[in-house]
Design a protein around this motif. Structure first.
Motif, PDB file in Angstrom:
ATOM      1  N   PHE A 482      36.458  27.903 -10.632  1.00 33.69           N
ATOM      2  CA  PHE A 482      37.191  28.560 -11.668  1.00 33.69           C
ATOM      3  C   PHE A 482      38.456  27.089 -12.024  1.00 33.69           C
ATOM      4  O   PHE A 482      38.476  26.897 -13.276  1.00 33.69           O
ATOM      5  N   TRP A 483      39.106  26.954 -11.257  1.00 31.73           N
ATOM      6  CA  TRP A 483      40.091  25.924 -11.745  1.00 31.73           C
ATOM      7  C   TRP A 483      39.323  24.328 -12.025  1.00 31.73           C
ATOM      8  O   TRP A 483      40.176  23.622 -12.894  1.00 31.73           O
ATOM      9  N   ILE A 484      38.606  24.311 -11.670  1.00 30.44           N
ATOM     10  CA  ILE A 484      38.048  22.182 -11.843  1.00 30.44           C
ATOM     11  C   ILE A 484      38.018  22.766 -14.312  1.00 30.44           C
ATOM     12  O   ILE A 484      38.334  21.720 -14.743  1.00 30.44           O
ATOM     13  N   PHE A 490      41.441  22.388 -20.816  1.00 37.91           N
ATOM     14  CA  PHE A 490      42.607  21.632 -21.276  1.00 37.91           C
ATOM     15  C   PHE A 490      43.209  20.578 -21.368  1.00 37.91           C
ATOM     16  O   PHE A 490      43.712  19.974 -21.928  1.00 37.91           O
ATOM     17  N   ALA A 491      42.360  19.808 -19.772  1.00 36.96           N
ATOM     18  CA  ALA A 491      42.658  18.342 -20.839  1.00 36.96           C
ATOM     19  C   ALA A 491      42.177  17.868 -22.160  1.00 36.96           C
ATOM     20  O   ALA A 491      42.525  17.165 -23.141  1.00 36.96           O
ATOM     21  N   GLY A 516      41.026  29.996 -29.482  1.00 37.01           N
ATOM     22  CA  GLY A 516      40.386  29.155 -28.709  1.00 37.01           C
ATOM     23  C   GLY A 516      40.577  29.420 -27.000  1.00 37.01           C
ATOM     24  O   GLY A 516      39.868  29.283 -26.694  1.00 37.01           O
ATOM     25  N   TRP A 517      41.740  28.643 -26.834  1.00 30.37           N
ATOM     26  CA  TRP A 517      41.818  28.525 -25.137  1.00 30.37           C
ATOM     27  C   TRP A 517      41.933  29.916 -25.177  1.00 30.37           C
ATOM     28  O   TRP A 517      41.756  30.301 -22.869  1.00 30.37           O
ATOM     29  N   ILE A 518      42.301  31.085 -24.807  1.00 29.46           N
ATOM     30  CA  ILE A 518      42.004  32.206 -23.881  1.00 29.46           C
ATOM     31  C   ILE A 518      40.722  32.824 -24.361  1.00 29.46           C
ATOM     32  O   ILE A 518      40.249  33.043 -23.519  1.00 29.46           O
ATOM     33  N   LEU A 519      39.927  32.322 -24.936  1.00 23.92           N
ATOM     34  CA  LEU A 519      38.712  32.413 -25.354  1.00 23.92           C
ATOM     35  C   LEU A 519      37.411  31.699 -24.045  1.00 23.92           C
ATOM     36  O   LEU A 519      36.803  32.586 -23.262  1.00 23.92           O
ATOM     37  N   LEU A 520      38.673  31.014 -23.842  1.00 23.90           N
ATOM     38  CA  LEU A 520      37.827  29.641 -23.159  1.00 23.90           C
ATOM     39  C   LEU A 520      38.008  29.902 -21.767  1.00 23.90           C
ATOM     40  O   LEU A 520      36.955  30.344 -20.862  1.00 23.90           O
ATOM     41  N   VAL A 521      38.738  30.135 -21.584  1.00 26.84           N
ATOM     42  CA  VAL A 521      39.106  30.649 -20.326  1.00 26.84           C
ATOM     43  C   VAL A 521      38.610  31.771 -19.783  1.00 26.84           C
ATOM     44  O   VAL A 521      38.441  31.934 -18.632  1.00 26.84           O
ATOM     45  N   VAL A 522      38.573  33.038 -20.895  1.00 28.00           N
ATOM     46  CA  VAL A 522      38.000  34.396 -20.599  1.00 28.00           C
ATOM     47  C   VAL A 522      36.400  34.201 -20.528  1.00 28.00           C
ATOM     48  O   VAL A 522      35.883  34.391 -19.356  1.00 28.00           O
ATOM     49  N   LEU A 523      35.818  33.109 -20.939  1.00 25.68           N
ATOM     50  CA  LEU A 523      34.328  32.887 -21.065  1.00 25.68           C
ATOM     51  C   LEU A 523      33.855  31.837 -19.287  1.00 25.68           C
ATOM     52  O   LEU A 523      33.093  32.461 -18.530  1.00 25.68           O
ATOM     53  N   ILE A 524      34.989  31.114 -18.822  1.00 23.68           N
ATOM     54  CA  ILE A 524      34.995  30.630 -17.648  1.00 23.68           C
ATOM     55  C   ILE A 524      35.002  31.938 -16.052  1.00 23.68           C
ATOM     56  O   ILE A 524      34.753  31.882 -15.722  1.00 23.68           O
ATOM     57  N   TYR A 525      36.223  32.532 -16.884  1.00 18.40           N
ATOM     58  CA  TYR A 525      36.754  33.640 -15.770  1.00 18.40           C
ATOM     59  C   TYR A 525      34.734  34.861 -15.866  1.00 18.40           C
ATOM     60  O   TYR A 525      34.058  35.189 -14.638  1.00 18.40           O
ATOM     61  N   TYR A 526      33.995  34.741 -17.040  1.00 12.79           N
ATOM     62  CA  TYR A 526      33.009  35.626 -16.402  1.00 12.79           C
ATOM     63  C   TYR A 526      31.992  34.836 -16.028  1.00 12.79           C
ATOM     64  O   TYR A 526      30.992  35.089 -15.351  1.00 12.79           O
ATOM     65  N   MET A 527      31.911  33.255 -16.305  1.00 14.08           N
ATOM     66  CA  MET A 527      30.661  32.902 -15.573  1.00 14.08           C
ATOM     67  C   MET A 527      30.632  32.505 -14.517  1.00 14.08           C
ATOM     68  O   MET A 527      30.056  32.593 -13.520  1.00 14.08           O
ATOM     69  N   THR A 528      32.130  32.408 -13.576  1.00 14.35           N
ATOM     70  CA  THR A 528      32.428  32.068 -11.455  1.00 14.35           C
ATOM     71  C   THR A 528      32.541  33.734 -10.628  1.00 14.35           C
ATOM     72  O   THR A 528      32.777  33.872  -9.943  1.00 14.35           O
ATOM     73  N   GLY A 529      32.925  34.928 -12.158  1.00 13.64           N
ATOM     74  CA  GLY A 529      33.016  35.878 -11.078  1.00 13.64           C
ATOM     75  C   GLY A 529      34.466  36.202 -10.346  1.00 13.64           C
ATOM     76  O   GLY A 529      34.688  36.392  -9.306  1.00 13.64           O
ATOM     77  N   ALA A 530      35.381  35.886 -11.249  1.00 14.26           N
ATOM     78  CA  ALA A 530      36.539  35.502 -11.157  1.00 14.26           C
ATOM     79  C   ALA A 530      37.130  36.723 -10.915  1.00 14.26           C
ATOM     80  O   ALA A 530      38.813  36.866 -10.533  1.00 14.26           O
ATOM     81  N   GLN A 531      36.813  38.099 -10.777  1.00 14.92           N
ATOM     82  CA  GLN A 531      37.355  39.372 -11.477  1.00 14.92           C
ATOM     83  C   GLN A 531      37.106  39.624  -9.479  1.00 14.92           C
ATOM     84  O   GLN A 531      38.911  40.484  -9.565  1.00 14.92           O
ATOM     85  N   SER A 780      45.940  22.180 -31.246  1.00 14.40           N
ATOM     86  CA  SER A 780      44.622  21.266 -30.176  1.00 14.40           C
ATOM     87  C   SER A 780      43.382  21.725 -31.495  1.00 14.40           C
ATOM     88  O   SER A 780      43.067  22.727 -31.678  1.00 14.40           O
ATOM     89  N   THR A 781      43.613  20.449 -32.183  1.00 14.28           N
ATOM     90  CA  THR A 781      42.162  21.051 -33.205  1.00 14.28           C
ATOM     91  C   THR A 781      40.853  21.254 -32.053  1.00 14.28           C
ATOM     92  O   THR A 781      39.742  22.400 -32.898  1.00 14.28           O
ATOM     93  N   PHE A 782      40.764  21.254 -30.750  1.00 12.88           N
ATOM     94  CA  PHE A 782      39.931  21.305 -30.014  1.00 12.88           C
ATOM     95  C   PHE A 782      39.790  23.158 -30.001  1.00 12.88           C
ATOM     96  O   PHE A 782      39.264  23.717 -30.330  1.00 12.88           O
ATOM     97  N   PHE A 783      40.850  23.800 -29.330  1.00 14.55           N
ATOM     98  CA  PHE A 783      41.265  24.693 -29.404  1.00 14.55           C
ATOM     99  C   PHE A 783      40.718  25.636 -30.603  1.00 14.55           C
ATOM    100  O   PHE A 783      40.301  26.755 -30.446  1.00 14.55           O
ATOM    101  N   ALA A 784      41.700  25.247 -31.160  1.00 18.41           N
ATOM    102  CA  ALA A 784      41.482  25.689 -33.134  1.00 18.41           C
ATOM    103  C   ALA A 784      40.293  25.838 -33.272  1.00 18.41           C
ATOM    104  O   ALA A 784      39.892  27.524 -33.869  1.00 18.41           O
ATOM    105  N   TRP A 785      39.090  25.090 -32.500  1.00 15.23           N
ATOM    106  CA  TRP A 785      37.892  25.045 -33.550  1.00 15.23           C
ATOM    107  C   TRP A 785      36.863  26.112 -33.007  1.00 15.23           C
ATOM    108  O   TRP A 785      36.579  26.748 -33.015  1.00 15.23           O
ATOM    109  N   PHE A 786      37.206  26.211 -31.598  1.00 20.70           N
ATOM    110  CA  PHE A 786      36.844  27.442 -30.471  1.00 20.70           C
ATOM    111  C   PHE A 786      37.453  28.545 -31.044  1.00 20.70           C
ATOM    112  O   PHE A 786      36.369  29.759 -30.954  1.00 20.70           O
ATOM    113  N   GLY A 787      38.458  28.379 -31.232  1.00 22.59           N
ATOM    114  CA  GLY A 787      39.123  29.363 -31.753  1.00 22.59           C
ATOM    115  C   GLY A 787      38.821  30.136 -32.692  1.00 22.59           C
ATOM    116  O   GLY A 787      38.879  31.665 -32.603  1.00 22.59           O
ATOM    117  N   ARG A 788      37.651  29.022 -34.316  1.00 21.83           N
ATOM    118  CA  ARG A 788      37.760  30.546 -35.238  1.00 21.83           C
ATOM    119  C   ARG A 788      36.272  31.191 -34.953  1.00 21.83           C
ATOM    120  O   ARG A 788      35.453  31.380 -35.983  1.00 21.83           O
TER     121      ARG A 788
END
Length: 875
Positions: A482-484, A490-491, A516-531, A780-788
Motif C-alpha cells: 500500500f505505502w510504496i 506522490f513523488a 487527482g491525488w484523492i482518486l489515485l490514493v483511493v484506487l491504490i486502496y481498492y487495489m490492495t484491499g487496505a480496508q 502538480s500537472t500530474f495530479f491535475a491531469w488525473f483529476g480531470r
C-alpha cells in the motif's frame, strides 16, 4: 532546446470547458505544460532560437530527441494500449484454446505463495470458506437433491487432510461448549455430524453428507475391491482424494525395480478410477510430499530425490486419464516444508489451505461468491445486454460502411462533401501548431464514431469482467504493497509541478490537482484491499468526503460569481450527463444496478440537492448582496433548512426508506438483492459534507468581499503573525482527525463521528495549501491531469483494472504480478481518458445549450427507459 508542452489532442469547446470546471473534468485536449519559453515550434516542440551577427534569428534543426518527445502524447499512448489489448486477447485466446476455459484446472495445478503465506491459485480467485459458508454450500446442494459424498483414500498425509476437512464442518470448540452447557448440543449432535464414534467416518443427515477415510499405504487387492464396492454404490458427483506410495517408503532405497512395480500398481487403478469419473465424480491424486531431510527421524533414510521420482511415475501414469493430479497441493507442501512437523508432516496452515482448495472446487460454481472465481462459471448474459451491444454493433457497422464508401470514392477520384460545420472544425484542427498530418474530414469527432468507439471499449469491459477469458486474482494487502505505490505516486506528483496562471484559493488547477491525488490514493486502496486497516479506511473515507466537499464548494462558487440566471437549468443537466453517462451505459452492458457504482448515485443526488438549494428564490450572488443586504439572512436560512431536512431524513431510517423505495425511483437506490441499506450507509456517511462545502464557500467569499484577505496576488493571504497562527490551527485540525482515526476502535462509531467532524481536516488542508503564496500559485500537472478524468477512473476501475466487481485484480500477464499491475494500469488509464474524450464529444448533442432542446432530449430518454423500467419492475 526547450520542451514547451506535450499536447494530447484538440482543445474542447466552450460548453465542455464550462461543465468541466463544475464536475472536475477537462476537455480531451488539455495540455500538460512544463514551462514556456521563446523559440519556434515543431508540432508542439519549441526549438531554441538565437540572434545572429546580422541581427537575424537562426533556427536549428530538430534532433531525434525532439521528434521522440513529440510522439509522447495521449493519442499514441492509446494506440500502444490498443496493441497491448489485442496482443493479450490473442495470448489468452491461445491459452483457452489449448487448456480450455475451466479455471478448476488452474486451481488444482498451479499457484504461488504471497506474503504471510497466503496462497494464490494461478489465474483465479479463491474464496476463504468459513464454517458458515461451508455448511450453507452443503445445505444448498442437499436442498436440490445432491448427495455430498467425500472419500479420502491413502497414507498419513491423506488422513491428516481428512481430519482437517471434517474439522471445517464443526463449530469452534468454545461455541460447542456453550451449546453443550445450554443444552442445545449433545455428544453426537446431528447438527455437527456424528464423528466421535468413528474417526474414519463423518455423517451429517441435515447436510446429506458423508465423508470417510480409507487407509491405504500401497495398491493391493483390498484397495481394488474397495474401489469396486464404491463403484457399485453409484454415489454420483462424489469427490475422491487418493494419495499413496508403498508401505516401506520411510526406509528409502527407491530402485528402478521398485519404480517399475509402482508404475504397474498405479496402472491397476486407472480402470476403476475411470469408471468413478464416468459417474460424474471428481478424482484427485495427491502427490507424495517432500520432506525436510534435516528434521527426519534418524531411522528414516528417505530423500527428496526419491519422492520426486515416485511423483514423476504418478504423473506419467495419470497424464492421459481423467484423474486430476493435484499439483497445487504438492506446491503448498513444498512451500511450507521448512515448517513441517517432524520434517515430514505438513503443518496445520498448509492442511487448511488444501482444504480450502477442495471447498472452492466443490462449492464455487454453486454459491457464486464474488471473490471466488475458481471453478465458477461465467455470468449468463441478459436480453438487455444483447440489445445494448446490438445497438453498438449497428453503430460500428455504419461507421465501417461509411469508411469503406469514402475509401472507394477516393479511389475513383470523386470529391468528398461534408457539412460546413465539420469543415470549419477540420480547418481549425489543421491550423493548430501540433497537427502534423492532415486527416480526412470524416475523422473529425462525430457522434456515430464516438458511439462506435464506446461500443468497442464496453466490449473490452465485458470481456474482462463478465467472462472467464482473462484471469483474475485475489487482492493482497501488506504495509509495503500500500505505502510504496502511495509514496511513488506522490513523488511523481511533486516532480511534475509548475506555476499556475491562477492565484485564487481553490482555483481550477488546485481542484483538479486535489481530485487527482484523492482518486489515485483511493484506487491504490481498492487495489490492495487496505480496508482491513481501520486508520487507512477512515482516511480514505475522508478523501472521498473531500471530493463531495469540493462539489458543494465549486457549485456555490460558480453561482456566487456568475449568477447563471438563464443557464443553470442547462448546466445542471450537463453536470448530470457528465457524471452518469458511463455508469448508465455500464448498467445496461454489464447487468449491474445503478447503485452498484455507489459514488455516482451519491454525487448525482448531492448535485440535485445543491442545484435545488441554489436555485430557490431568491438566487443569491455576490452582486445581489450589494443590492439586497437581506440576502444574508436568506443565505443563512437556506443553509439551515438544508441541514435540517438532512437531519430529519437521518433521524428516521423508516422515513428514509419510505422515500427512497418508492416506485419508480426505487431501482436507483437498491442493490442487486433489492436492499437499500447500502445506499443508507453511504448516504449518512457524507450527509453533511456537501452542505459544509457550500457553507465554507459562502464564508470564504463573504470574508473576501470584506477584505479579510486578498488572493488576487502572489503573496500570502495574511500577515506573518496571523499566517503562523492560522497554520498552527490548520495543523491541529488535521492532527485531530488523524489521532481520532488511530484511537477509534469500532468502524460504526468511527464513521458516525466522521460525519460531524469531516469538515475540520478538509478546511485544514485547504488552509495549508493556500495560505502561502508560493504554494497557492503552484500545482502538480500530474495530479491535475488525473483529476480531470477522475470520474471515469473511479467507474472504469470496477471492470478493467480490478475484477469480479472490484473484489479481485485483473490478470493479463500471469506469473508477473508487478509487471501485470503496470500493464493493466496503463490500459485502464488510457481507456478512462478515451471514455472521457468521447463523453465530451457527445455532451453538446445530448445536452444542447437551449433549455427547450435539453427538455426534449430528457423526455426522449425517459420514454426509452420505460420498457427497461417495466421489465425491471419499476412500475
Amino acid at each position: 532546446m526547450e520542451l514547451r508542452e506535450l499536447r494530447t489532442g484538440s482543445s474542447s469547446n466552450n460548453s465542455s470547458s464550462n461543465i468541466d470546471s463544475i464536475v472536475g473534468g477537462a476537455g480531451a485536449g488539455e495540455r500538460v505544460g512544463v514551462g514556456s519559453g521563446g523559440g519556434s515550434e515543431l508540432h508542439g516542440i519549441c526549438i531554441g532560437s538565437a540572434a545572429g551577427a546580422d541581427g537575424g534569428v537562426h533556427h536549428r534543426m530538430p534532433t531525434k530527441a525532439d521528434l521522440f518527445m513529440e510522439q509522447l502524447n495521449a493519442t499514441n499512448a492509446k494506440k500502444v494500449a490498443l496493441l497491448l489489448v489485442l496482443g493479450f486477447v490473442v495470448y489468452h485466446g491461445l491459452l483457452n484454446w489449448n487448456y480450455g476455459s475451466d479455471s478448476c484446472q488452474w486451481l488444482l495445478s498451479k499457484g504461488r505463495f504471497k506474503g504471510d503465506n497466503e496462497w494464490q491459485p494461478y489465474g483465479c480467485m479463491m474464496h476463504k470458506y468459513s464454517y458458515t459458508d461451508t455448511r450453507r454450500c452443503l445445505r444448498y446442494l442437499a436442498f436440490f437433491g445432491n448427495k455430498n459424498n467425500f472419500v479420502f483414500i491413502g497414507d498419513r498425509s491423506v488422513r491428516l487432510l481428512y481430519q482437517r476437512f471434517i474439522e471445517q464442518l464443526h463449530l469452534p470448540q468454545s461455541e460447542r461448549e456453550i451449546e453443550r452447557e445450554t443444552g442445545r448440543g449433545g455428544e453426537t449432535d446431528d447438527k455437527n455430524g456424528s464423528w466421535r464414534d468413528n474417526v474414519s467416518r463423518f455423517k451429517d443427515k441435515k447436510l446429506d453428507m458423508l465423508a470417510e477415510y480409507i487407509p491405504a499405504e500401497e495398491v493391493n487387492p483390498l484397495l481394488l475391491d474397495r474401489l469396486l464396492q464404491l463403484e457399485m454404490e453409484k454415489q454420483l458427483s462424489s469427490v475422491y482424494v487418493l494419495g499413496l506410495t508403498y508401505s516401506t517408503l520411510f526406509s528409502g532405497n527407491v530402485t528402478d525395480e521398485l519404480l517399475r512395480q509402482y508404475n504397474a500398481n498405479l496402472t491397476l487403478l486407472v480402470a476403476p478410477l475411470h469408471r468413478l469419473v464416468a459417474q460424474r465424480s471428481r478424482v484427485l491424486w495427491k502427490l507424495a510430499e517432500r520432506v525436510d531431510e534435516e528434521k527426519l527421524p534418524a531411522s528414516w533414510k528417505l530423500i527428496n530425490d526419491d519422492i520426486d521420482r515416485l511423483n514423476n511415475v504418478a504423473r506419467n501414469v495419470f497424464h492421459y486419464t481423467d484423474v486430476t493430479v493435484w499439483e497445487s497441493a504438492w506446491q503448498i507442501a513444498n512451500g511450507l516444508v521448512d515448517s513441517s512437523i517432524a520434517g515430514y508432516a505438513l503443518n496445520e496452515h498448509g492442511q487448511r489451505l488444501e482444504v480450502q482448495l477442495l471447498w472452492n472446487m466443490y462449492c464455487n460454481d454453486q454459491m457464486n461468491y464474488n471473490d471466488g472465481t475458481c471453478c465458477s462459471s461465467a455470468e449468463q448474459h441478459t436480453s438487455l445486454q444483447i440489445v445494448a451491444y446490438a445497438l453498438f454493433g449497428v453503430c460500428i457497422a455504419l461507421v465501417c460502411g461509411m469508411c469503406l464508401r469514402r475509401w472507394l470514392l477516393q479511389l475513383r477520384g470523386q470529391t468528398l462533401y461534408v457539412p460546413l460545420m465539420q469543415q470549419h472544425q477540420h480547418h481549425q484542427h489543421q491550423h493548430q501548431p501540433h497537427s502534423s498530418t492532415q486527416k480526412p474530414p470524416f475523422f473529425t469527432a462525430t457522434p456515430l464514431l464516438a458511439l462506435s468507439l464506446l461500443g468497442l471499449i464496453l466490449a473490452y469491459f465485458y470481456l474482462c469482467d463478465r467472462t472467464n477469458f482473462f484471469m483474475k486474482e485475489n487482492k493482497y494487502y501488506s504495509e509495503f504493497s500500500f505505502w510504496i505505490p502511495v509514496g511513488y505516486v506522490f513523488a511523481l506528483g511533486l516532480f511534475f509541478t509548475e506555476d499556475s496562471r491562477f492565484t485564487q484559493v481553490l482555483n481550477r488547477n488546485q481542484t483538479d490537482e486535489l481530485r487527482g491525488w484523492i482518486l489515485l490514493v483511493v484506487l491504490i486502496y481498492y487495489m490492495t484491499g487496505a480496508q482491513r486497516v481501520l486508520p487507512i479506511h477512515m482516511h480514505i473515507k475522508l478523501l472521498i468526503s473531500g471530493y463531495f466537499f469540493l462539489t458543494g464548494y465549486t457549485h456555490f462558487t460558480h453561482v456566487w460569481q456568475t449568477g447563471s440566471n438563464g443557464s443553470m437549468f442547462v448546466r445542471f443537466f450537463q453536470s448530470l450527463f457528465r457524471v452518469n453517462f458511463l455508469s448508465v451505459l455500464l448498467c445496461f452492458c454489464m447487468n449491474r444496478p445503478y447503485q452498484f457504482y455507489y459514488f455516482v448515485p451519491l454525487l448525482s443526488f448531492w448535485l440535485c440537492v445543491v442545484y435545488f438549494v441554489l436555485s430557490l428564490p431568491p438566487r443569491i450572488t455576490s452582486a445581489s448582496l450589494d443590492a439586497y443586504p437581506l440576502h444574508y439572512l436568506y443565505l443563512v436560512c437556506k443553509c439551515i433548512g438544508c441541514l435540517g431536512l438532512i437531519t430529519v431524513l437521518f433521524m428516521s431510517e423508516v422515513f428514509f426508506e419510505r422515500i427512497f423505495v418508492t416506485r419508480p425511483w426505487k431501482a436507483l437506490f437498491v442493490s442487486t438483492d433489492d436492499d437499500i441499506h447500502e445506499w443508507w450507509h453511504q448516504w449518512k456517511l457524507d450527509r453533511y459534507t456537501v452542505t459544509f462545502g457550500m457553507i465554507s464557500a459562502a464564508c470564504f467569499h463573504i470574508a473576501q468581499k470584506y477584505n479579510v484577505f486578498d488572493d488576487n496576488n502572489h503573496g500570502n493571504l495574511f500577515s506573518r503573525r496571523t499566517s503562523l497562527s492560522v497554520t498552527l490551527l490548520a495543523l491541529l485540525g488535521v492532527g485531530i482527525y488523524t489521532s481520532f482515526s488511530f484511537l477509534c476502535r469500532n468502524v460504526q462509531n468511527c464513521e458516525e463521528i466522521h460525519s460531524y467532524i469531516v469538515f475540520i481536516p478538509i478546511i485544514g488542508y485547504i488552509v495549508l495549501r493556500n495560505i502561502s503564496g508560493i504554494l497557492r500559485t503552484r500545482y502538480s500537472t500530474f495530479f491535475a491531469w488525473f483529476g480531470r478524468i477522475s470520474l471515469e477512473l473511479f467507474v472504469c476501475q470496477y471492470h478493467i483494472w480490478l475484477a469480479a466487481d472490484r473484489h479481485g485484480v485483473l490478470v493479463l500477464l500471469p506469473g508477473f504480478p508487478t509487471l501485470n499491475m503496470i500493464i493493466t494500469s496503463f490500459i485502464f488509464v488510457c481507456a478512462s481518458h478515451e471514455v472521457h474524450r468521447l463523453t465530451q464529444i457527445l455532451l453538446p448533442y445530448a445536452v444542447p445549450n437551449d433549455w427547450r432542446l435539453v427538455l426534449r432530449n430528457f423526455v426522449i430518454f425517459l420514454i426509452v427507459l420505460i420498457p427497461v423500467a417495466r421489465s425491471d419492475g419499476m412500475f
